[in-house]
Design a protein around this motif. Structure first.
Motif, PDB file in Angstrom:
ATOM      1  N   GLU A 107     -23.373  11.546   1.354  1.00 39.38           N
ATOM      2  CA  GLU A 107     -23.347  12.908   0.823  1.00 39.38           C
ATOM      3  C   GLU A 107     -23.871  12.855  -0.601  1.00 39.38           C
ATOM      4  O   GLU A 107     -23.289  12.184  -1.460  1.00 39.38           O
ATOM      5  CB  GLU A 107     -21.926  13.469   0.852  1.00 39.38           C
ATOM      6  CG  GLU A 107     -21.826  14.883   0.324  1.00 39.38           C
ATOM      7  CD  GLU A 107     -20.427  15.432   0.392  1.00 39.38           C
ATOM      8  OE1 GLU A 107     -20.267  16.526   0.923  1.00 39.38           O
ATOM      9  OE2 GLU A 107     -19.490  14.749  -0.081  1.00 39.38           O
ATOM     10  N   VAL A 133     -19.644   7.993   1.455  1.00 38.56           N
ATOM     11  CA  VAL A 133     -18.250   8.423   1.476  1.00 38.56           C
ATOM     12  C   VAL A 133     -17.529   7.659   2.580  1.00 38.56           C
ATOM     13  O   VAL A 133     -18.008   7.599   3.708  1.00 38.56           O
ATOM     14  CB  VAL A 133     -18.150   9.948   1.734  1.00 38.56           C
ATOM     15  CG1 VAL A 133     -16.703  10.390   1.815  1.00 38.56           C
ATOM     16  CG2 VAL A 133     -18.914  10.724   0.667  1.00 38.56           C
ATOM     17  N   TYR A 137     -13.593  15.514  11.203  1.00 32.30           N
ATOM     18  CA  TYR A 137     -14.108  15.524   9.835  1.00 32.30           C
ATOM     19  C   TYR A 137     -15.187  16.585   9.613  1.00 32.30           C
ATOM     20  O   TYR A 137     -15.433  16.986   8.478  1.00 32.30           O
ATOM     21  CB  TYR A 137     -14.611  14.139   9.432  1.00 32.30           C
ATOM     22  CG  TYR A 137     -13.494  13.233   8.991  1.00 32.30           C
ATOM     23  CD1 TYR A 137     -12.711  13.544   7.880  1.00 32.30           C
ATOM     24  CD2 TYR A 137     -13.210  12.063   9.680  1.00 32.30           C
ATOM     25  CE1 TYR A 137     -11.672  12.722   7.478  1.00 32.30           C
ATOM     26  CE2 TYR A 137     -12.169  11.227   9.278  1.00 32.30           C
ATOM     27  CZ  TYR A 137     -11.408  11.569   8.171  1.00 32.30           C
ATOM     28  OH  TYR A 137     -10.383  10.752   7.774  1.00 32.30           O
ATOM     29  N   THR A 169     -14.172  19.543   7.546  1.00 35.43           N
ATOM     30  CA  THR A 169     -14.158  19.380   6.095  1.00 35.43           C
ATOM     31  C   THR A 169     -15.559  19.180   5.531  1.00 35.43           C
ATOM     32  O   THR A 169     -15.864  19.657   4.439  1.00 35.43           O
ATOM     33  CB  THR A 169     -13.281  18.164   5.707  1.00 35.43           C
ATOM     34  OG1 THR A 169     -11.985  18.343   6.288  1.00 35.43           O
ATOM     35  CG2 THR A 169     -13.147  18.039   4.208  1.00 35.43           C
ATOM     36  N   TYR A 170     -16.391  18.464   6.265  1.00 34.20           N
ATOM     37  CA  TYR A 170     -17.754  18.144   5.830  1.00 34.20           C
ATOM     38  C   TYR A 170     -18.743  18.730   6.836  1.00 34.20           C
ATOM     39  O   TYR A 170     -19.082  18.075   7.824  1.00 34.20           O
ATOM     40  CB  TYR A 170     -17.938  16.625   5.731  1.00 34.20           C
ATOM     41  CG  TYR A 170     -16.953  15.948   4.809  1.00 34.20           C
ATOM     42  CD1 TYR A 170     -17.128  15.976   3.428  1.00 34.20           C
ATOM     43  CD2 TYR A 170     -15.843  15.270   5.319  1.00 34.20           C
ATOM     44  CE1 TYR A 170     -16.233  15.356   2.577  1.00 34.20           C
ATOM     45  CE2 TYR A 170     -14.943  14.644   4.480  1.00 34.20           C
ATOM     46  CZ  TYR A 170     -15.139  14.700   3.106  1.00 34.20           C
ATOM     47  OH  TYR A 170     -14.246  14.089   2.268  1.00 34.20           O
ATOM     48  N   SER A 230     -26.557  12.028   9.506  1.00 30.06           N
ATOM     49  CA  SER A 230     -27.032  13.380   9.725  1.00 30.06           C
ATOM     50  C   SER A 230     -28.404  13.351  10.359  1.00 30.06           C
ATOM     51  O   SER A 230     -29.246  12.525  10.019  1.00 30.06           O
ATOM     52  CB  SER A 230     -27.099  14.128   8.388  1.00 30.06           C
ATOM     53  OG  SER A 230     -27.632  15.407   8.576  1.00 30.06           O
TER      54      SER A 230
END
Length: 73
Positions: free
Chosen positions: A16, A21, A39, A42-43, A67
């Protein structure tokens, strides 16, 4: 000689803003896909991620959420 089986803990990572992270395993009973969806709440970048791993390192199993989002233009 006696052998002992050890369950290695899982750790999850994603990038990120150029920084990696580290995410703890919320529940060892969950599949990696369930952890990813957990998760993603949250992200949001994890909504379009794929899972790579595991890779055993430092007595733990490491998974990476990468990603798959591209860039416009």
């Amino acid at each position: 000689m006696m052998l002992t089986a050890t369950i290695l803990p899982r750790v999850f990572f994603f990038k990120e803003g150029g920084k990696e992270v580290e995410l703890a395993d919320p529940d060892p009973q969950w599949s990696t896909e369930t952890v990813l969806h957990f998760y993603a709440n949250t992200y949001p970048v994890l909504n379009n991620a794929r899972i790579e791993g595991p890779q055993v390192r430092d007595d733990r199993m490491e998974y990476h959420f990468n990603s798959v989002m591209g860039t416009k233009g």
